[in-house]
Design a protein around this motif. Sequence first.
Motif, PDB file in Angstrom:
ATOM      1  N   GLU A  13     130.637 -55.089  -8.331  1.00 24.58           N
ATOM      2  CA  GLU A  13     129.780 -54.275  -7.473  1.00 24.58           C
ATOM      3  C   GLU A  13     130.508 -53.017  -7.032  1.00 24.58           C
ATOM      4  O   GLU A  13     129.927 -51.925  -7.006  1.00 24.58           O
ATOM      5  CB  GLU A  13     129.316 -55.073  -6.265  1.00 24.58           C
ATOM      6  CG  GLU A  13     128.297 -56.146  -6.590  1.00 24.58           C
ATOM      7  CD  GLU A  13     127.803 -56.863  -5.336  1.00 24.58           C
ATOM      8  OE1 GLU A  13     128.114 -56.371  -4.229  1.00 24.58           O
ATOM      9  OE2 GLU A  13     127.120 -57.895  -5.464  1.00 24.58           O
ATOM     10  N   ASP A  14     131.771 -53.154  -6.666  1.00 27.10           N
ATOM     11  CA  ASP A  14     132.549 -51.996  -6.233  1.00 27.10           C
ATOM     12  C   ASP A  14     132.701 -50.976  -7.353  1.00 27.10           C
ATOM     13  O   ASP A  14     132.587 -49.768  -7.133  1.00 27.10           O
ATOM     14  CB  ASP A  14     133.937 -52.438  -5.736  1.00 27.10           C
ATOM     15  CG  ASP A  14     133.862 -53.209  -4.433  1.00 27.10           C
ATOM     16  OD1 ASP A  14     132.835 -53.091  -3.742  1.00 27.10           O
ATOM     17  OD2 ASP A  14     134.826 -53.941  -4.109  1.00 27.10           O
ATOM     18  N   ARG A  15     132.951 -51.462  -8.567  1.00 27.39           N
ATOM     19  CA  ARG A  15     133.100 -50.546  -9.701  1.00 27.39           C
ATOM     20  C   ARG A  15     131.795 -49.822  -9.994  1.00 27.39           C
ATOM     21  O   ARG A  15     131.772 -48.609 -10.211  1.00 27.39           O
ATOM     22  CB  ARG A  15     133.575 -51.313 -10.946  1.00 27.39           C
ATOM     23  CG  ARG A  15     135.034 -51.717 -10.931  1.00 27.39           C
ATOM     24  CD  ARG A  15     135.507 -52.098 -12.329  1.00 27.39           C
ATOM     25  NE  ARG A  15     134.752 -53.229 -12.851  1.00 27.39           N
ATOM     26  CZ  ARG A  15     135.100 -54.512 -12.685  1.00 27.39           C
ATOM     27  NH1 ARG A  15     136.200 -54.801 -12.002  1.00 27.39           N
ATOM     28  NH2 ARG A  15     134.369 -55.475 -13.202  1.00 27.39           N
ATOM     29  N   LEU A  16     130.692 -50.580  -9.994  1.00 27.66           N
ATOM     30  CA  LEU A  16     129.400 -49.948 -10.268  1.00 27.66           C
ATOM     31  C   LEU A  16     129.040 -48.946  -9.178  1.00 27.66           C
ATOM     32  O   LEU A  16     128.533 -47.850  -9.467  1.00 27.66           O
ATOM     33  CB  LEU A  16     128.302 -51.010 -10.380  1.00 27.66           C
ATOM     34  CG  LEU A  16     126.888 -50.480 -10.696  1.00 27.66           C
ATOM     35  CD1 LEU A  16     126.889 -49.728 -12.019  1.00 27.66           C
ATOM     36  CD2 LEU A  16     125.877 -51.616 -10.722  1.00 27.66           C
ATOM     37  N   LEU A  17     129.314 -49.289  -7.919  1.00 32.71           N
ATOM     38  CA  LEU A  17     129.040 -48.364  -6.822  1.00 32.71           C
ATOM     39  C   LEU A  17     129.835 -47.080  -6.994  1.00 32.71           C
ATOM     40  O   LEU A  17     129.307 -45.975  -6.814  1.00 32.71           O
ATOM     41  CB  LEU A  17     129.380 -49.019  -5.476  1.00 32.71           C
ATOM     42  CG  LEU A  17     129.275 -48.109  -4.241  1.00 32.71           C
ATOM     43  CD1 LEU A  17     127.846 -47.596  -4.067  1.00 32.71           C
ATOM     44  CD2 LEU A  17     129.710 -48.856  -2.978  1.00 32.71           C
ATOM     45  N   SER A  18     131.107 -47.203  -7.361  1.00 31.54           N
ATOM     46  CA  SER A  18     131.941 -46.006  -7.535  1.00 31.54           C
ATOM     47  C   SER A  18     131.406 -45.122  -8.648  1.00 31.54           C
ATOM     48  O   SER A  18     131.343 -43.894  -8.497  1.00 31.54           O
ATOM     49  CB  SER A  18     133.388 -46.429  -7.848  1.00 31.54           C
ATOM     50  OG  SER A  18     133.924 -47.202  -6.796  1.00 31.54           O
ATOM     51  N   ILE A  19     130.964 -45.740  -9.759  1.00 28.96           N
ATOM     52  CA  ILE A  19     130.467 -44.958 -10.891  1.00 28.96           C
ATOM     53  C   ILE A  19     129.166 -44.251 -10.528  1.00 28.96           C
ATOM     54  O   ILE A  19     129.017 -43.037 -10.730  1.00 28.96           O
ATOM     55  CB  ILE A  19     130.260 -45.872 -12.116  1.00 28.96           C
ATOM     56  CG1 ILE A  19     131.609 -46.407 -12.617  1.00 28.96           C
ATOM     57  CG2 ILE A  19     129.545 -45.116 -13.232  1.00 28.96           C
ATOM     58  CD1 ILE A  19     131.475 -47.487 -13.686  1.00 28.96           C
ATOM     59  N   VAL A  20     128.208 -45.002  -9.966  1.00 30.44           N
ATOM     60  CA  VAL A  20     126.907 -44.418  -9.657  1.00 30.44           C
ATOM     61  C   VAL A  20     127.046 -43.380  -8.543  1.00 30.44           C
ATOM     62  O   VAL A  20     126.396 -42.321  -8.573  1.00 30.44           O
ATOM     63  CB  VAL A  20     125.902 -45.520  -9.248  1.00 30.44           C
ATOM     64  CG1 VAL A  20     124.554 -44.905  -8.905  1.00 30.44           C
ATOM     65  CG2 VAL A  20     125.739 -46.528 -10.362  1.00 30.44           C
ATOM     66  N   LEU A  21     127.893 -43.661  -7.563  1.00 28.35           N
ATOM     67  CA  LEU A  21     128.093 -42.709  -6.472  1.00 28.35           C
ATOM     68  C   LEU A  21     128.732 -41.427  -6.979  1.00 28.35           C
ATOM     69  O   LEU A  21     128.368 -40.318  -6.546  1.00 28.35           O
ATOM     70  CB  LEU A  21     128.956 -43.348  -5.387  1.00 28.35           C
ATOM     71  CG  LEU A  21     128.979 -42.683  -4.008  1.00 28.35           C
ATOM     72  CD1 LEU A  21     127.569 -42.546  -3.455  1.00 28.35           C
ATOM     73  CD2 LEU A  21     129.841 -43.494  -3.046  1.00 28.35           C
ATOM     74  N   LEU A  22     129.660 -41.546  -7.914  1.00 27.56           N
ATOM     75  CA  LEU A  22     130.297 -40.360  -8.491  1.00 27.56           C
ATOM     76  C   LEU A  22     129.271 -39.519  -9.252  1.00 27.56           C
ATOM     77  O   LEU A  22     129.260 -38.288  -9.134  1.00 27.56           O
ATOM     78  CB  LEU A  22     131.431 -40.785  -9.428  1.00 27.56           C
ATOM     79  CG  LEU A  22     132.214 -39.647 -10.103  1.00 27.56           C
ATOM     80  CD1 LEU A  22     132.903 -38.780  -9.051  1.00 27.56           C
ATOM     81  CD2 LEU A  22     133.234 -40.202 -11.087  1.00 27.56           C
ATOM     82  N   VAL A  23     128.389 -40.174 -10.010  1.00 26.30           N
ATOM     83  CA  VAL A  23     127.332 -39.451 -10.729  1.00 26.30           C
ATOM     84  C   VAL A  23     126.412 -38.733  -9.744  1.00 26.30           C
ATOM     85  O   VAL A  23     126.081 -37.550  -9.922  1.00 26.30           O
ATOM     86  CB  VAL A  23     126.526 -40.427 -11.615  1.00 26.30           C
ATOM     87  CG1 VAL A  23     125.295 -39.736 -12.190  1.00 26.30           C
ATOM     88  CG2 VAL A  23     127.396 -40.971 -12.737  1.00 26.30           C
TER      89      VAL A  23
END
Length: 567
Positions: A13-23
């Motif tokens: 979840e943390d990894r996906l949040l970081s990726i989507v938030l960066l986008v």
Amino acid sequence: MSPLKGFGSSRSEDRLLSIVLLVAITLTLTPVVRLFIEGVTEGDRFSLRLMQEVLSEGSTHSALLHSLVTAGLGTLVSVVIGGAFAFLVALTDLRAKAALVFCLMIPMMIPPQITALSWTQIMGPSSVLLKTLGVAPPLGAPQPLYSRHGIVLLLGVQHTAIIFLTLRAGLRAIPQEVVEAARVSGARGLRVWWQVIVPLCLPSLAAGVAITFVTALGNFGIPAMLGIPAGYVTLPTLIYQKLAGLGTSVLAEVAVLAILIGFIATCGIVLQRFFQSHQRVHLVGSTSRPLEIPLGRARLVVELTLWAVVATILVLPMLGLLATSLVPAYGVPLRLDTMTLSAWHEALFRQPATQRAFVNSFSLSIGTALALILICLPLAWLMERNPTRLGRLFDGLVDLPYALPGVVLAIAMILLLINLPFTDTTLYGTIWIIYLAYLARFMTIMFRPIQASLRQLDPAMNEVAQSVGASLFQRLRSIILPLSAPAAAAGAILVFLTAFNELTVSALLWSSGTETLGVMIFNLDDSGETVMASALAMTIVLVVMLLMGAIQLSARRLPKGVVPWQT
């Protein structure tokens, strides 16, 4: 479930949040930062010289004053019309409320350049409708809408729905018990309205005023079509004229002007956030009855008055637009012997640019809505489950690209994408720069409804699914997506309808082959092809009304919350 499985799920979840938030941050905030850098640098050095020069020019002062005056007075017109409708629809026993709300929403969904074009068709010496009725002013008489007053009037009409929706939301939260308690205490008539109802809805009204002012400030279509012929220049049209004139330092100059508009718009956002934070009025719970004041014998008179206003701001301009589209040349009276569909045939079937514009607008609108659903659904859910400083920063700034005038965002996109980093490639002049601008501008329209919907979900459902081994994507597909689908659908409808008619952003980003419908109408009218512009505009109005009508008719079979103007 083992502790290791829970730990792995949290990490994913943390990894996906970081990726989507960066986008999301890259799409929405990077252009704004690039714009600011351009305005405060000269070469590779920090410098305010150009900013001081541009801000000291007389044209800047004049355009700033015109923008503030038209946006302020236009907001006042919206408050008068939208406020009256909101009070009467939300608080009284009017009949056919759903139909009134639907009709009041249509002007906001019609692009501003069509609003301006349709109103010019019912006024002035060349009005086909007035000539047909035999009441046209004599030739040589001025077009009254080519003035400050015309801009103010149409800005007010265009943004009436914003005041209506925000104020109605506050009014519908006032329960019947509050008014009954005031009446028991001796309050009667207007005293109840002034001393009880108005204070409770003031935060909603103030927030709506701030949003309306910022939106009117950045409106390009109406000031361009009414102001440029009269020599009345606002900040968005000044930016457009400077960019059209080219020059060695034109991008830096318009960046300074864009920062100026952005600063004023940011002040409006701050005010709107302030009023929304004070909007929490502690009233009776949600089970209390909504307020409904009986109008008695005055009901029929009030209903006729409201429908007369709707006819004036919606039906009459559309009749003028339709009449103009059916004559062989602008200014010819509409009779049986002059009626023709040649302009419709030319605009829809013979002009390649118009056909490309339809394809481009549909593709951009659908593509933007779908991409934003894929970004905002996981983003809103993960931000709710895993609060971070970066997430809170994004939550505070995601409204900025939409609140900023479209010309500001367009300039920011040009500066950011005219030369891609570390390459010789440019996106300027391609459809992709318009698409990225749409993603940035309309992200908040999708994100906010989904965020509000997910905040109401019980976190226990996700925890139970996680405890039996459901993966992150299984939970997103089986729990989060179905429960937030109505809010996502409402956001997608608004994104599609708004992007389909967009002009302010694409007016500065289009090139041959990437025309949108808004750009085509503006260019046709600007080149003197008023009849063809009217035919194309009338086509777009019919498409928008058919789409909204189909959604409205399906409302009873759709989940609650899907139809955005009913929530």
